[in-house]
Scaffold this motif. Sequence first.
Motif, PDB file in Angstrom:
ATOM      1  N   ASP A 139      29.810  39.122  37.251  1.00 41.92           N
ATOM      2  CA  ASP A 139      29.375  38.905  36.091  1.00 41.92           C
ATOM      3  C   ASP A 139      30.745  39.085  35.125  1.00 41.92           C
ATOM      4  OD1 ASP A 139      26.755  38.139  36.625  1.00 41.92           O
ATOM      5  OD2 ASP A 139      26.309  40.095  36.154  1.00 41.92           O
ATOM      6  N   PRO A 140      30.994  38.131  34.217  1.00 40.74           N
ATOM      7  CA  PRO A 140      32.031  38.377  33.199  1.00 40.74           C
ATOM      8  C   PRO A 140      31.914  39.837  32.462  1.00 40.74           C
ATOM      9  CG  PRO A 140      30.882  36.418  32.695  1.00 40.74           C
ATOM     10  CD  PRO A 140      30.215  37.075  33.806  1.00 40.74           C
ATOM     11  N   LEU A 141      33.110  40.370  32.265  1.00 43.52           N
ATOM     12  CA  LEU A 141      33.155  41.554  31.677  1.00 43.52           C
ATOM     13  C   LEU A 141      33.248  41.205  30.357  1.00 43.52           C
ATOM     14  CD1 LEU A 141      36.136  43.030  34.032  1.00 43.52           C
ATOM     15  CD2 LEU A 141      34.076  43.970  33.604  1.00 43.52           C
ATOM     16  N   PRO A 142      32.891  42.289  29.477  1.00 42.45           N
ATOM     17  CA  PRO A 142      32.347  42.013  28.108  1.00 42.45           C
ATOM     18  C   PRO A 142      33.380  41.493  27.227  1.00 42.45           C
ATOM     19  CG  PRO A 142      31.720  44.371  28.630  1.00 42.45           C
ATOM     20  CD  PRO A 142      32.490  43.940  29.829  1.00 42.45           C
ATOM     21  N   TYR A 143      34.822  41.735  27.297  1.00 40.28           N
ATOM     22  CA  TYR A 143      35.797  40.978  26.722  1.00 40.28           C
ATOM     23  C   TYR A 143      37.096  41.682  27.206  1.00 40.28           C
ATOM     24  CZ  TYR A 143      35.994  46.177  25.009  1.00 40.28           C
ATOM     25  OH  TYR A 143      35.653  47.480  24.947  1.00 40.28           O
ATOM     26  N   GLY A 144      38.033  40.865  26.887  1.00 40.89           N
ATOM     27  CA  GLY A 144      39.334  41.311  27.259  1.00 40.89           C
ATOM     28  C   GLY A 144      39.669  40.559  28.774  1.00 40.89           C
ATOM     29  N   ARG A 145      40.897  40.806  29.042  1.00 41.81           N
ATOM     30  CA  ARG A 145      41.043  40.109  30.800  1.00 41.81           C
ATOM     31  C   ARG A 145      40.737  41.113  31.751  1.00 41.81           C
ATOM     32  NH1 ARG A 145      47.362  39.345  28.493  1.00 41.81           N
ATOM     33  NH2 ARG A 145      46.950  41.409  27.847  1.00 41.81           N
ATOM     34  N   LEU A 146      40.753  40.584  32.907  1.00 41.59           N
ATOM     35  CA  LEU A 146      40.575  41.268  34.376  1.00 41.59           C
ATOM     36  C   LEU A 146      41.823  41.536  34.941  1.00 41.59           C
ATOM     37  CD1 LEU A 146      38.668  42.531  36.290  1.00 41.59           C
ATOM     38  CD2 LEU A 146      38.270  40.155  37.124  1.00 41.59           C
ATOM     39  N   GLN A 147      41.958  42.632  35.374  1.00 43.81           N
ATOM     40  CA  GLN A 147      43.081  42.854  36.228  1.00 43.81           C
ATOM     41  C   GLN A 147      42.566  42.561  37.790  1.00 43.81           C
ATOM     42  OE1 GLN A 147      46.116  42.628  37.923  1.00 43.81           O
ATOM     43  NE2 GLN A 147      46.908  43.871  36.250  1.00 43.81           N
TER      44      GLN A 147
END
Length: 159
Positions: A139-147
Amino acid sequence: MSDSPAPLATGPLGMRLLAFERLPEDTGFTEAPVAYSLVALWHAGLLLMVHVRHRDCWELPGGSIDPGETAREAAVRELREETSHPIAPAALTFAGFAKTSLPTKRVLRGALYHAETAHPTAFEPNDEISAIHWWNLEDPLPYGRLQTVDSYLATLVRA
């Protein structure tokens, strides 16, 4: 044209995962030293991710190894500092070394550890970490970028 193999994963900030080496934890290296530790901490099939404020990026808990500190000791310290989660050094399982590079830095290695916890601890945001999230790797994380380098590494030790 370069003869270098394609990286296993690339991240949003230019990080490249060049290799994952399943070698003994006490392996010494003359080039690309072990300079950081990462922890893939699992609870009920979910992975603990931290949101690093200054990078606006979700990453595995971890960081630099201090002088006189082992990679395992750094993993324990960084997990506690970033998430308030205490863990005994013996509870960590060593998985291997991530060989990484950043556009402006030399090639380094990071020690990757993993563990399972039955009792997640409460978290208070701090100067470095704005939030934590128990993530299912889909699932997408709540906000920001994913490393994405870190998420790739986590799949190698998925609980």
